[in-house]
Write a protein that holds these residues in place. Sequence first.
Motif, short mmCIF file in Angstrom:
data_model
loop_
_atom_site.label_atom_id
_atom_site.label_comp_id
_atom_site.label_asym_id
_atom_site.label_seq_id
_atom_site.Cartn_x
_atom_site.Cartn_y
_atom_site.Cartn_z
N VAL A 1 72.49 32.01 39.34
CA VAL A 1 71.49 32.57 40.26
C VAL A 1 70.19 32.83 39.51
CG1 VAL A 1 70.97 34.49 41.81
CG2 VAL A 1 73.31 33.60 41.66
N SER A 2 70.29 33.37 38.30
CA SER A 2 69.08 33.68 37.53
C SER A 2 68.34 32.41 37.12
CB SER A 2 69.42 34.53 36.30
OG SER A 2 70.18 33.79 35.36
N CYS A 3 69.07 31.32 36.89
CA CYS A 3 68.42 30.04 36.60
C CYS A 3 67.55 29.60 37.77
CB CYS A 3 69.47 28.97 36.28
SG CYS A 3 70.21 29.09 34.65
N ALA A 4 68.11 29.73 38.98
CA ALA A 4 67.37 29.33 40.18
C ALA A 4 66.16 30.24 40.40
CB ALA A 4 68.29 29.36 41.39
N ILE A 5 66.35 31.54 40.25
CA ILE A 5 65.24 32.48 40.44
C ILE A 5 64.17 32.26 39.36
CG2 ILE A 5 64.58 34.91 40.41
CD1 ILE A 5 67.32 35.54 41.62
N GLY A 6 64.62 32.07 38.12
CA GLY A 6 63.68 31.81 37.03
C GLY A 6 62.90 30.54 37.27
N GLY A 7 63.54 29.54 37.86
CA GLY A 7 62.85 28.30 38.19
C GLY A 7 61.73 28.53 39.19
N GLN A 8 62.01 29.37 40.19
CA GLN A 8 60.96 29.69 41.17
C GLN A 8 59.82 30.47 40.52
OE1 GLN A 8 61.10 28.46 44.44
NE2 GLN A 8 62.80 27.37 43.45
N LEU A 9 60.17 31.39 39.63
CA LEU A 9 59.13 32.16 38.94
C LEU A 9 58.29 31.28 38.03
CD1 LEU A 9 61.11 35.39 37.97
CD2 LEU A 9 59.35 35.17 39.73
N SER A 10 58.91 30.23 37.49
CA SER A 10 58.17 29.35 36.58
C SER A 10 57.03 28.62 37.29
CB SER A 10 59.12 28.33 35.94
OG SER A 10 59.55 27.36 36.89
N SER A 11 57.16 28.44 38.60
CA SER A 11 56.10 27.78 39.35
C SER A 11 54.82 28.62 39.37
CB SER A 11 56.56 27.51 40.79
OG SER A 11 57.70 26.66 40.81
N LYS A 12 54.99 29.95 39.23
CA LYS A 12 53.84 30.86 39.23
C LYS A 12 53.46 31.31 37.83
CE LYS A 12 54.97 32.71 43.83
NZ LYS A 12 55.27 33.93 44.63
N LEU A 13 54.45 31.58 37.00
CA LEU A 13 54.19 32.14 35.68
C LEU A 13 54.16 31.10 34.57
CD1 LEU A 13 56.54 35.27 35.92
CD2 LEU A 13 54.11 35.15 36.43
N GLY A 14 54.79 29.95 34.82
CA GLY A 14 54.92 28.94 33.78
C GLY A 14 56.27 29.02 33.10
#
Length: 399
Positions: free
Chosen positions: A260-273
């Motif tokens: 789950v954290s991999c998926a959430i981190g992936g979404q955050l990467s779109s904004k934060l890098g």
Amino acid sequence: MKVISSRSALILIVIAQFLGTSLWFAGNAVSSEIGALLGNPDLIAGITSAVQFGFISGTFFYAFFSIPDRFPPGDVFFFSAILAASANVLVILLPLQLSFILICRFLVGFFLAGIYPVGMKIAADYFEKGLGAALGFLVGALVLGTAFPHLIQGLDLQFSWKIIFWITSALAIIGGSIVGFFVPSGPFRKPNPKFNLKLLPELSKIRSLKSAASGYFGHMWELYTFWAFVPLLISYLAKDAFSKNEISLLSFSIIAVGGVSCAIGGQLSSKLGSQKVALFALIGSGICCLIAFILPNIPACLWPIILLIWGILISADSPQFSTLVSQSVPAEFKGTALTLVNSLGFAISIVSIQFAQYLLEWFAVNQMLGLLVIGPMFGVFLFKFFGKKKRLLKEAPTA
């Protein structure tokens, strides 16, 4: 073959990745039963290391011959899944001997090299932008697949240990068929038909690749050792208050929450890098290593929460480091670079697992896992060290 959208491709690859990587820890989930039959209770490190060593050998083989870049990656995924599933079934078809088990698990790991990194390569061929988010889902599927055997074991369905191998092999074949028959090569794929003996040395000169790989290596020193010994850690902290099934279910939760954290981190990467997400998770998991030293003194209601947080942080950086690896090389070398970095990363993990097993003679399991902090520490340092200079175009190898 009919062209499909990037979203459809990602969904299919994620499903296939989950099904295929369920093979990974199938042996760990039933190691106690196999150990009882063989009269050898300390099989977990050997079984885990056999798969890891097989994966190291397989990824180096695939990378050396540039298989993911020279051949259609969907075909590589399909045939690798079939071969990995076949090796997995051999555990129950051959006489029950430790040598046969280790050889079969080695072969499972060898052919998993055509599933995990090749799945990321296929995703990279579909996503020129938003790759961090895509790999977040993809690596999340790997994490869930890794945790799945613990769920089967924890549900206490009264299955024979052999059923675990049958189920995971069937799932892998289904996963391979999904990619092989329904996911064509992506629109951004640039095949590299040439075999270049100097390619790997040339890739090793790219500073941005060395930076991303260093962070990944620090992550890998910690990840699989934590996963391999988390049931033992739970048992130690619970002080015999948990049943074997409860330990398996909690182990599943701690590992699976990382998906789950991999998926959430992936979404955050779109904004934060990807870089910020990866470093935050790597530093956070390093802090969890330090907290591990005081876990036995923490109230019983709190340590499961801390382990769940550790499970969240320890996985979230993996897809983002892989994204940075993919972005650091030209398109025609993505498959080779991803596979090579995987090979070296898992080589580090097998050293870590064996070293951890040795340390258990001198330290309690929580102290041993706490010492894993050296991985995140060196990972962050080397990531920053090699990342000081921006990648130059002249760094890129030529075909």
